[in-house]
Structures are given as C-alpha cells and as structure tokens.
Write an enzyme that holds these catalytic residues in place. Structure first.
Site, PDB file in Angstrom:
ATOM      1  N   ILE A   1     -37.971  35.679  17.983  1.00 41.95           N
ATOM      2  CA  ILE A   1     -37.352  34.451  18.567  1.00 41.95           C
ATOM      3  C   ILE A   1     -35.943  34.022  18.088  1.00 41.95           C
ATOM      4  O   ILE A   1     -35.055  34.054  19.049  1.00 41.95           O
ATOM      5  CB  ILE A   1     -38.219  33.304  18.097  1.00 41.95           C
TER       6      ILE A   1
ATOM      7  N   SER B   1     -30.345  31.896   8.823  1.00 43.70           N
ATOM      8  CA  SER B   1     -29.454  32.193   7.413  1.00 43.70           C
ATOM      9  C   SER B   1     -30.460  33.026   6.302  1.00 43.70           C
ATOM     10  O   SER B   1     -30.128  33.915   5.605  1.00 43.70           O
ATOM     11  CB  SER B   1     -28.836  31.152   6.861  1.00 43.70           C
TER      12      SER B   1
ATOM     13  N   VAL C   1     -37.457  35.030  12.485  1.00 44.30           N
ATOM     14  CA  VAL C   1     -38.651  34.237  13.086  1.00 44.30           C
ATOM     15  C   VAL C   1     -38.995  34.994  14.359  1.00 44.30           C
ATOM     16  O   VAL C   1     -38.072  35.214  15.302  1.00 44.30           O
ATOM     17  CB  VAL C   1     -38.246  32.783  13.551  1.00 44.30           C
TER      18      VAL C   1
ATOM     19  N   LYS D   1     -42.330  34.229  10.060  1.00 42.36           N
ATOM     20  CA  LYS D   1     -41.044  33.893   9.263  1.00 42.36           C
ATOM     21  C   LYS D   1     -40.894  35.167   8.309  1.00 42.36           C
ATOM     22  O   LYS D   1     -41.470  34.961   7.248  1.00 42.36           O
ATOM     23  CB  LYS D   1     -40.582  32.781   8.866  1.00 42.36           C
TER      24      LYS D   1
ATOM     25  N   ASP E   1     -30.239  20.605   5.419  1.00 45.72           N
ATOM     26  CA  ASP E   1     -29.566  21.470   6.517  1.00 45.72           C
ATOM     27  C   ASP E   1     -30.350  21.011   7.837  1.00 45.72           C
ATOM     28  O   ASP E   1     -30.777  21.611   8.513  1.00 45.72           O
ATOM     29  CB  ASP E   1     -29.883  22.894   6.293  1.00 45.72           C
TER      30      ASP E   1
END
Length: 472
Positions: free
Chosen positions: A117, A121, A125, A140, A235
């Site tokens: 996908i 950082s 994934v 992930k 984030d």
C-alpha cells in the site's frame, strides 16, 4: 373383659377382618405423619442452606450448625469436615474469568500478503489476508534496521498507545506477529479502504459541508479520547486518517505519539509533518501540549474545505512565512511571550506591521480564502489556527462548537458516498507530500530574519527538518 363392638358378630372371621382394617388405618396414619415430618425437615434444610449461601456472599460467618471439632486444643489439625467446609467457602467467594494465556506471537506466514500500500516514516504497510479466517487486514512492518539501540522507541510507543486507545475512531491493533528474524516485527490492524489524502486528490469536488462536519466530528472525537488518556498524536494529517466505505474514519500511524503530563515535560520540537506543524514548534518550543494536535486539526479542516493542503511550505522558514501571511504577524497582544522562543529572536517585522488590536477578540482569517464557510465555521477555523497556543480550543470544546449544530447538520455516516479503493490496487499513487521527522534528527539552526523580506531561507530549496525538498 373388653367391650365388644356392636358391629361385630360372634363369628371369629368377622372379628379378624375388623382388626385387619384397624391395623391398615393405623399404618396409613403413621405413613402420613412420617411424610409430613420429612417435608418439614427438607424445608428446614433448604432454609438453612439459603441462609449460609447469603452469609457467604455477604462475607459473614454464622455460627456452626454442628460441632466439627471434638478437641478443645486450638493447635489441633482441622478435621476433614472443616477442610471441606473451607473449600466450599473459597469456591463460593472466588470469581473466575476466562483469560488469554501467555504465549509466543504468531508467525507472519499466517498471513498472505496481497499488495503493497504505502511506505511511511516508520514502516511499510501492506494489504494481507489472514489464512485461518480469510479476513483482509493491514500489515505494517516496523522499520528497525536503522535503529542502533535495538527495538525502536517509536515502535514501542505505537504498540503501547494503540493498545490503550480502544476507540471507534482510532485504528484497531489486533496483534503483533513476528518473522524469521528478530527485526521482522509486524503490526496487524484493521484494513480500511481509503486514506483522506488520496480521496481528496482523486475527488473532482470537495466534500459537502455536511460531510465535512461528519468527518471532523469523528476525527476530533477520537482525538478527544486520546487526550483524555494523556496521549498526544503529534503527526495528524490527512494521509494518517483512514476511511472505510461505511463513512467511518479512524486515526492511524502512531509512530510519533507519546504520553505527556501536566506540566508538560521537555520534548523534541521535531514532530509533526511540516505542512501541519504549529508555529510554536517552528519557532523552537520544547514544552508544549495538545495544542499542537489542535493546530493540525485546523490545517486538516482547511484542507477539507479547499481540497488542497492549506500551508505548503518548502522548508521551515517558508512555512513560517505562509503561516504569518494567513494569520497576520504575531504581536505581544495576540501571542504574549512568543519572543522568548529560541527561533523568534531572529524575526524582523516590517515597519508597516499592523498595530495590535485593542478589542482583545481573536482575529478572523481572511474570508476570501474560505468564501463558502459560515461565520461559525470561520470562527472555529480561526480559533484552531490561532498563533497563541493558549487561545486554541481543546478537543472537547471543539466538539461543542455551534458550527456543528447549525444547518446543514452533519450527514449520517450511512449516507456517505462510496469510492473505489486505491489501497486494493497494485500500488497507491505517490503524492509529493513531506514526510514526518525521523527520530534522532538534530533540529537545524534556523534564521527567520528574511520571513518578511524574502532574504535567507525563503525559497532556497534547503533541507528542512524531517524531509528533503525535491524540486521539479
């Protein structure tokens, strides 16, 4: 001589029959009395059992029904009857619940990887399928090879915060699985078809006002839960907001999340992707709280309205320039104490800077940038993008804002349109968006002297904290 019955004849056979009838009648009477006695004993025993059970539930110890110990010696060992009674009491007072036993993590081979996908950082994934159940999940893989100190603290924080953040608007961490090597660590999470950034890039028209309210309510609702658990995300951006085809949106990517306290501890200023980074972080603040997340919410709100990132700075200096161009330059009244920040000392304001407002009210953003936004919506956006962190609303205050109660009302999630999933294709189209800062980077020394004059650092293409600018 006993009296003779007047019903009896002199015949001995008749007298024998009468005597037999008397004996049968007496036996029936005794049997009835015995049955009544047994019923009374049974009822009494049931009553005593009920009283003992109630006393055990209430933690009371009533007098024994019979002597269990024949010796008066207190040091004598307990009898079998006493041991049985103690065991029954323990079993009646202990509550047992089924729990998952400790064991090794499952192997990643239990999942069939379907397609890649995106790379972030802190991990790669992929879309995968659980071989045992057939469910499609997001897999992930954490980036560990560049961590000299062993398991990265970003991965530990992500696992810890995701396990604590069980909320309908936070992505659900199912389990952690391992590969063949110690640095092959994978997080298994629920799969969602879209991310908000890709949707906005592919849509011809922006979301409707009612849809924007529904999206914002979900994101801020999840963020309010995180802040209530003393977790900062640090984030928030549209690419970290995942959405399924049922109109549900979830906050993802907790690589930079961490717990905080009150007062907040000294933290790194290199957090949040540049386009969503608050001005106090850009000016070098190392003590901050949830206000940095609320600034990011304001940037996301503006992006939902315009379908483009609101502030697209090329580097830190250019980002500060764009912020001040939108909100106006700070002053001692709109942002008290901003001059004490490390990078604010180099700011040189133009001579024609506007005088501080004497009304004390929060200045509104220019309406020309958001022509279709209502007055209540513009007030909410202006408060979220206030230069002074103390003037920004909390997530709880944001949820109670009048903007969400005026017409048009938030659209029900069941009424949301569906979109083709980009995550199910071979590879998601990569967009030019700065990456989040990496842990361990040193904050560069920045000179903001040219923010209002276009001198150093304004458009030089220099390396900014967290990403390298690629032109062309």
């Amino acid at each position: 001589m006993s009296a003779k019955s007047r019903w009896a004849d002199d015949d001995p056979e008749t007298e024998a029959i009468v005597a037999q009838q008397k004996r049968e009648k007496e036996e029936k009477r005794r049997a009835k009395a015995e049955k009544q006695r047994q019923l009374e004993e049974k009822e009494k025993k049931k009553k005593n059992n009920d009283e003992n059970t109630q006393a055990a539930i209430n933690g009371e110890s009533g007098p024994p029904k019979k002597r269990l110990r024949l010796s008066n010696d207190p040091d004598a060992p307990p009898t079998t009857a006493e041991v049985d009674q103690q065991d029954r009491k323990k079993q009646s007072s202990l509550l047992r619940f089924p729990v998952r036993e400790w064991g090794p993590c499952r192997h990643v081979d239990n999942f069939e990887r379907l397609n890649h996908i995106e790379e972030g950082s802190y991990g790669w994934v992929s879309r995968a399928k659980d071989i045992n159940t057939g469910e499609v999940v997001a897999l992930k893989k954490l980036k560990i090879e560049n961590s000299p100190d062993g398991f990265p603290v970003t991965g530990l924080r992500e696992i810890q915060t995701l396990l604590e953040a069980r909320h309908s608007n936070v992505v659900y961490l199912r389990e952690v699985v391992m590969g063949n090597k110690m640095d092959d660590v994978f997080l298994v999470m629920d799969f969602l078809e879209h991310d908000l950034k890709t949707l906005l890039d592919e849509m011809r028209e922006p979301f409707l006002p009612s849809e924007i309210k529904t999206l914002l309510l979900q994101v801020v609702g999840g963020l309010e839960f995180l802040h209530a658990q003393w977790i900062m995300h640090r984030d928030l951006k549209t690419s970290n907001l995942l959405m399924n085809n049922r109109g549900e949106i979830k906050i993802a990517d907790f690589g930079m999340a961490r717990y905080y306290g009150d007062p907040p501890p000294k933290l790194t200023q290199l957090v949040v992707t540049l386009w969503y980074r608050s001005p106090e972080l850009l000016l070098g603040a190392d003590k901050y709280g949830t206000e940095v997340d609320m600034w990011s919410i304001g940037c996301i709100f503006g992006e939902l309205l315009t379908k483009e990132p609101l502030l697209q700075g090329k580097n830190e200096v250019d980002q500060v320039s764009q912020i001040f161009a939108l909100t106006g330059p700070p002053n001692s009244q709109s942002w008290p104490g901003f001059r004490s920040l490390p990078n604010a000392k180099s700011l040189r304001f133009p001579p024609s800077a506007p005088a501080p407002s004497s009304s004390g009210s929060l200045p509104l953003l220019p309406r020309s940038r958001f022509p279709y936004l209502t007055n209540a919506g513009l007030g909410l956006l202006s408060s979220l993008l206030a230069l002074n962190p103390a003037a920004r609303p909390s997530a709880q205050q944001c949820l109670a804002h009048p903007y969400f109660r005026e017409d048009p009302r938030p659209k029900p999630r069941e009424m949301f349109p569906t979109f083709p999933s980009k995550a199910g294709m071979e590879k998601r189209r990569r967009h030019h968006t700065p990456e989040a800062p990496r842990r361990g980077q040193e904050a560069p020394e920045l000179d903001f002297a040219g923010v209002f004059g276009g001198a150093p650092g304004g458009d030089t293409g220099e390396v900014g904290a967290g990403f390298t600018l690629r032109l062309g």
